[in-house]
Scaffold this active site. Structure first.
Site, short mmCIF file in Angstrom:
data_model
loop_
_atom_site.label_atom_id
_atom_site.label_comp_id
_atom_site.label_asym_id
_atom_site.label_seq_id
_atom_site.Cartn_x
_atom_site.Cartn_y
_atom_site.Cartn_z
N ARG A 537 0.86 -1.20 0.00
CA ARG A 537 0.00 0.00 0.00
C ARG A 537 0.89 1.24 0.00
NH1 ARG A 537 -5.34 -2.38 1.17
NH2 ARG A 537 -4.75 -4.43 1.86
N MET A 538 0.41 2.30 -0.62
CA MET A 538 1.22 3.51 -0.68
C MET A 538 1.59 4.01 0.70
SD MET A 538 2.50 4.14 -3.40
CE MET A 538 3.23 5.77 -3.57
N ASP A 539 0.67 3.86 1.65
CA ASP A 539 1.03 4.35 2.99
C ASP A 539 1.93 3.34 3.71
OD1 ASP A 539 -0.97 2.55 3.28
OD2 ASP A 539 -2.31 3.84 4.44
N ASP A 540 2.31 2.27 3.03
CA ASP A 540 3.26 1.31 3.60
C ASP A 540 4.65 1.46 3.00
OD1 ASP A 540 1.46 0.14 5.26
OD2 ASP A 540 0.85 -1.37 3.80
N VAL A 541 4.83 2.49 2.19
CA VAL A 541 6.17 2.72 1.67
C VAL A 541 6.94 3.49 2.73
CG1 VAL A 541 7.51 3.89 -0.11
CG2 VAL A 541 5.45 2.63 -0.73
#
Ligand code: ATP
Ligand code: MG
Length: 673
Positions: A537-541
């Site tokens: 997920r983008m917020d997991d980068v």
């Protein structure tokens, strides 16, 4: 890009198995490319021709897509097959029976216990059950557009109830049978369903699930919120079995009715409600990995084409196949690849009520051997869990019928991919890693198994009609080899149309980040050969000293270490680096944890990715917090990685499968020492 060479081996290639290519619907990259091009450049012909394989009571006047993704130009909307009228249940059942498939096996129902009364249903028998259900719902006053909540175990009544709703134009809202009374109540009230279909209970492994009593509680909670459920239909799953006394529930006179009484006296034929292409088919809540679940709304004709086409081409469906999707119909995977996709193709499939570890860890493989399954579709979380018990439980079963293995739900680590390929697939099966979402209704990225050589861990290429792009932080489309946010430029047929009753939230959740695009929320790389790799997920980068590191990559490196069964990686604020890398690690069955592992694990990541990705903290996790669909809830792990983890509010954890793992993680905390 600078963060591109920190990679698990992206050059490793698994060729299309030749025996598969010989019969496949699409046999080469050239053929795939030509069909893909046609699907994008001439949807009128490509999708129009495919759609005409179905029955249309009123033909569509335009294929589409007709859409606006740009909020600046007005409300976001999309439609396919305008002007048409059709019916999903008719196309799944009556149409196949008219083609002569009436006596063909539709569903092999495999119960929780090995020695229970498994049963098989032909297309004709499924149609009769669906018609009885549909007539009973009509008699109850349910009409087109009304919502019906379904809270059932994986018995044949579940897909039958869904198809019954579709037949009469009612909108089904299936709630996964593992949800709590609170969660069920919220979904009943949100949908305003006057009718709820449930069961007395079900055995999952050796534990009873109190479906009816949870439904009773949910109805009470709904009433406190001002909504009254008028009818509860109860399937007597355990009634009359040795487990009958394991379930306890009330009986509300006038509201509750046993399913047998509800449908028993109804005729086995039922007229069809012809609905418009864009009439709603169902609503379904996302799994809640990232926040409050969203009530995704799907409509009729586009969804029909999307699930039909992906079932046919991604799983390379052939008449002699037996399909086994291990998902529950409570999730989108069960909607699209149990209830609709296989039935639209006239397929034979297995519907499994139980769990992979009951009575032993080889239950999936026993089922594959029993029904001579050719196509098996499951999730990486299940593969990793089964890997923990080693190869013997797999190899002691005859899996020679398998030809195709599918994966869905999360990025599959190359390590798990290769195990799946070698041990389950005997080295001869194709693997389709399918990337998609509740929102997209059917696969977005996946290899066509007869045409595409696979790279372990890559979901390969876009499916027909799927136009993806990768954007940088400013919303600029990147070319060639790149890494960024995965978006859609236009809606594939099975795309969601809105969030139920909240179009505003729909626009904000998916169309506010990048003007003119649907944002998937996922990060993605494209390699030099054009293969797509989901990075999480983008917020997991995680941004470590300016390097953007996908959590999925670090997890893959950790899982490649011999003792490690599963890993979850999150970022935490770091004074010097901006963000640090925090790793939760679960060991294989029977392995003892020892702090001496920490430097070895860090070294493993350094070697596989690079020094800049060296983990800052390793946290031993006997179990990980997962949603009921088996996904790791990273937002909870991010909170536990903080120095003040003891006082953190963990947010909405109502979709957590086992809340007690959180306490174990706190007790094991490396920062506690
Ligand atoms: P919520 O949206 O409520 O947070 P969710 O995203 O987990 O829940 P789903 O729609 O079930 O709900 O899951 C879709 C997501 O799962 C995708 O956006 C992606 O992050 C992940 N996913 C699914 N399949 C794959 C795959 N093959 N490879 C990588 N990621 C995948
Ligand atoms: Mg999501």
């Amino acid at each position: 890009m600078s963060d591109f060479n920190q990679e698990v081996d992206m050059s490793e290639m698994f060729k299309v198995p030749e025996q598969l290519r010989a019969k496949a619907h699409v046999k080469s990259m050239e053929e795939y490319r030509a069909m893909y091009k046609a699907s994008i450049e001439d949807p009128e012909t490509f999708w129009g021709d495919m759609a005409r394989e179905f029955h249309w009571e009123t033909p569509f006047t335009k294929v589409g897509p007709t859409f606006n993704f740009d909020r600046a130009k007005g409300p976001v909307h999309m439609s396919w097959f305008d002007g048409g009228k059709t019916n999903l249940a008719y196309n799944c059942l009556d149409r196949n029976i008219e083609k002569g498939l009436g006596d063909r096996m539709a569903i092999h129902y495999e119960c929780n216990d090995m020695d229970d009364q498994h049963a098989s249903f032909t297309y004709t028998q499924v149609l009769e059950l669906v018609c009885k259900f549909a007539n009973a719902l009509k008699a109850e006053g349910v009409t087109k557009g009304d919502r019906v909540s379904i809270y059932l175990p994986m018995t044949v009544e579940l897909p039958a109830a869904m198809l019954a709703c579709a037949r009469i134009g009612a909108v089904h809202s299936v709630v996964f049978g593992g949800f709590s009374a609170d969660a069920l109540a919220g979904r009943i009230v949100d949908a305003q369903s006057k009718v709820v279909i449930t069961a007395d209970g079900v055995m999952r492994a050796t534990k009873p699930v109190q479906l009816k009593s949870i439904t009773d509680k949910a109805c009470e909670l709904a009433e406190l919120q001002g909504f009254k459920v008028e009818r509860v239909v109860c399937v007597g799953r355990l009634k009359g079995t040795p487990y009958a006394d394991q379930v306890k529930h009330d009986w509300v006179e006038g509201r509750d009715v046993w399913c047998n009484d509800f449908i028993g006296s109804q005729p086995a034929t039922c007229g069809v409600e012809w609905v418009a292409s864009e009439d709603p088919l169902f609503m379904l809540y996302t799994s809640g990995s990232t926040g409050r679940p969203k009530g995704v709304l799907h409509t009729t004709a586009g969804y029909m084409l999307g699930t039909f086409a992906t079932m046919k081409y991604v799983f390379d469906y052939q008449m002699e196949d037996t399909f086994f999707c291990t998902a529950d119909c409570g999730w989108i995977t069960g909607h699209s690849y149990i209830t609709y996709g296989p039935m639209l193709n006239g397929a034979t499939q297995v519907l499994f009520e139980g769990v992979p570890t009951h009575p032993e860890v080889d239950r999936f493989w026993k089922i594959c051997a029993k029904y001579k399954v050719t196509t098996f579709y499951t999730a990486p979380t299940a593969i990793r869990a089964l890997m923990k018990s080693g190869e013997e439980p797999v190899t002691r079963n005859d899996l020679s019928s398998l030809r195709l293995l599918g994966s869905v739900g999360e990025p599959i680590n190359p390590e798990a991919w290769k195990w799946y390929h070698r041990v389950v697939g005997g080295g001869r099966c194709a693997i389709a890693d399918t990337y998609w979402q509740t929102e997209t209704g059917s696969h977005l990225l996946a290899p066509l198994v007869g045409a595409v050589d696979c790279k372990p861990g890559s979901a390969c290429f876009p499916f027909f009609g799927v136009e993806v792009a990768i954007l940088d932080d400013k919303g600029v489309e990147l070319e060639g080899e790149c890494s960024g946010s995965l978006v859609l430029r236009r809606p594939p047929p099975s795309m969601m149309r809105s969030l139920y009753g909240d179009h505003q939230r729909f626009e904000e959740a998916y169309f506010s980040q990048f003007n003119g695009y649907y944002f998937t929320g996922d990060g993605c790389k494209r390699d030099k050969d054009g293969y797509y790799w989901l990075t999480g997920r983008m917020d997991d980068v995680i941004n470590v000293s300016g390097h953007r590191i996908g959590t999925a990559e670090v997890e893959s490196a950790l899982v490649a270490f011999p003792n490690v069964a599963e890993a979850a990686v999150v970022g935490f604020p770091h004074d010097i680096k901006g963000e640090g890398i925090y790793c939760y690690v679960t060991l294989n069955e029977g392995e003892e944890y020892d702090d001496a592992l920490k430097p070895k694990l860090k070294q493993q990541v350094r070697e596989m990715i690079g020094a800049f990705a060296t983990p800052d903290e390793i946290h031993w996790a006997p179990g990980l917090p997962k949603t009921r669909s088996g996904k790791i809830m990273r937002r909870v792990l991010r909170k536990i990685a903080l120095p003040d983890y003891l006082t953190q509010d963990l947010g909405d954890t109502s979709t957590l499968a086992d809340p007690s793992v959180v306490d174990v993680l706190k007790a094991n905390h490396p920062r506690a020492a």
